[in-house]
Write a protein that holds these residues in place. Sequence first.
Motif, PDB file in Angstrom:
ATOM      1  N   VAL A  37       6.286  -7.977  60.295  1.00 22.33           N
ATOM      2  CA  VAL A  37       7.557  -8.554  60.736  1.00 22.33           C
ATOM      3  C   VAL A  37       7.776  -9.862  59.977  1.00 22.33           C
ATOM      4  O   VAL A  37       6.874 -10.714  59.935  1.00 22.33           O
ATOM      5  CB  VAL A  37       7.555  -8.822  62.252  1.00 22.33           C
ATOM      6  N   GLY A  53      11.058 -12.825  58.754  1.00 20.19           N
ATOM      7  CA  GLY A  53      12.450 -13.228  58.805  1.00 20.19           C
ATOM      8  C   GLY A  53      13.015 -13.544  57.433  1.00 20.19           C
ATOM      9  O   GLY A  53      12.319 -14.089  56.571  1.00 20.19           O
ATOM     10  N   ASP A  54      14.296 -13.229  57.239  1.00 25.31           N
ATOM     11  CA  ASP A  54      14.920 -13.563  55.952  1.00 25.31           C
ATOM     12  C   ASP A  54      15.298 -15.033  55.873  1.00 25.31           C
ATOM     13  O   ASP A  54      15.772 -15.510  54.838  1.00 25.31           O
ATOM     14  CB  ASP A  54      16.126 -12.665  55.663  1.00 25.31           C
ATOM     15  N   TRP A 114       9.632  -4.680  59.279  1.00 25.74           N
ATOM     16  CA  TRP A 114      10.889  -5.172  59.850  1.00 25.74           C
ATOM     17  C   TRP A 114      11.258  -6.476  59.151  1.00 25.74           C
ATOM     18  O   TRP A 114      10.529  -7.457  59.255  1.00 25.74           O
ATOM     19  CB  TRP A 114      10.761  -5.463  61.339  1.00 25.74           C
ATOM     20  N   GLU A 126      13.817  -9.269  59.587  1.00 27.80           N
ATOM     21  CA  GLU A 126      14.688  -9.691  60.677  1.00 27.80           C
ATOM     22  C   GLU A 126      15.746 -10.682  60.187  1.00 27.80           C
ATOM     23  O   GLU A 126      15.411 -11.786  59.726  1.00 27.80           O
ATOM     24  CB  GLU A 126      13.866 -10.336  61.791  1.00 27.80           C
ATOM     25  N   TYR A 183      15.939 -14.695  61.250  1.00 29.39           N
ATOM     26  CA  TYR A 183      14.687 -15.124  61.879  1.00 29.39           C
ATOM     27  C   TYR A 183      13.965 -16.100  60.963  1.00 29.39           C
ATOM     28  O   TYR A 183      13.794 -15.858  59.777  1.00 29.39           O
ATOM     29  CB  TYR A 183      13.818 -13.901  62.170  1.00 29.39           C
ATOM     30  N   ALA A 230      10.563 -17.041  67.252  1.00 28.95           N
ATOM     31  CA  ALA A 230      10.550 -15.681  67.817  1.00 28.95           C
ATOM     32  C   ALA A 230      11.308 -15.640  69.133  1.00 28.95           C
ATOM     33  O   ALA A 230      10.984 -16.379  70.071  1.00 28.95           O
ATOM     34  CB  ALA A 230       9.117 -15.215  68.014  1.00 28.95           C
ATOM     35  N   LEU A 246      12.758 -10.103  70.261  1.00 26.66           N
ATOM     36  CA  LEU A 246      11.867  -9.661  69.186  1.00 26.66           C
ATOM     37  C   LEU A 246      10.477  -9.362  69.736  1.00 26.66           C
ATOM     38  O   LEU A 246       9.868  -8.342  69.369  1.00 26.66           O
ATOM     39  CB  LEU A 246      11.788 -10.730  68.093  1.00 26.66           C
ATOM     40  N   ARG A 300      10.451  -6.078  71.443  1.00 23.66           N
ATOM     41  CA  ARG A 300      10.427  -4.964  70.478  1.00 23.66           C
ATOM     42  C   ARG A 300       9.022  -4.742  69.921  1.00 23.66           C
ATOM     43  O   ARG A 300       8.591  -3.600  69.723  1.00 23.66           O
ATOM     44  CB  ARG A 300      11.411  -5.229  69.339  1.00 23.66           C
TER      45      ARG A 300
END
Length: 258
Positions: free
Chosen positions: A202, A204-205, A229, A231, A234, A241, A245, A248
């Motif tokens: 996981v 984040g961009d 993933w 996100e 994120y 977080a 999230l 999930r």
Amino acid sequence: MSHVLSLAPVFPAMLRTEDGVRIDAAHVPPAGGEARADLGIVVAHGFTGSWRERTARRIAHVLSRYGGVVAFDFRGHGRSGGLTTVGDLEILDVEAAVRHARVVGYSRIAVVGFSMGAAVAVRHAALRRGVDAVAAVSGPARWYYRGTRPMRQVHWAIERPVGRLAARVAKRTRIARGPWDPVPMPPHEAVRLIAPAPLLIVHGDADAFFPLDHPYQLFEGAREPKELWIEPGYGHAEAAATPELIRRIGMWIGSNLL
């Protein structure tokens, strides 16, 4: 939601690693009728973090809706003993937490790691085996990355005496001096050894520490079963977080450990 989560019981514990380091930990039993009694989720925090911080405790309480949770402080962090090696010997800390989860009574074990904890979770699953699933959140693919300002600040804290003093005073983080010898296997190499345990990556961009080439490198190096993933919006690790999230991630663990 916050009122319900605050009522979940927390049972502190003091663990001991194979090399004799005391590890401050806590057990949060399964909460709610849908939580699995056989599933233990070990949560590994990021550099300078602690299971006692509000964000980490919120994550543990959300995950307790899917199974029991064992959270802990890495060596050199918070109330744990020793000095942090920033990703090397910390696999022994995860092993102590996994062992505690099994002693408590959980037969299926998943590890969820954030940032440094993600790198340690990957390396632990690869080198020590014995866990049933791994979720690596906001983790690095390789060592010594300095391509962002936050990571240059991290290296300053690790490598300079004044930086180590600042980390000790401001974050209660005690850092071992000197370089790794030998250099531990990097996460992007370790991931290939995790299968057949399922791996979730996981990221984040909007992560200010590690850009997206890190999760892609991890995913490329891993073997099936694996999932990635990316996100939108994120940021980095525990602080960014959202409960959604974390829920999930909890559902992913449950669906992969039927």
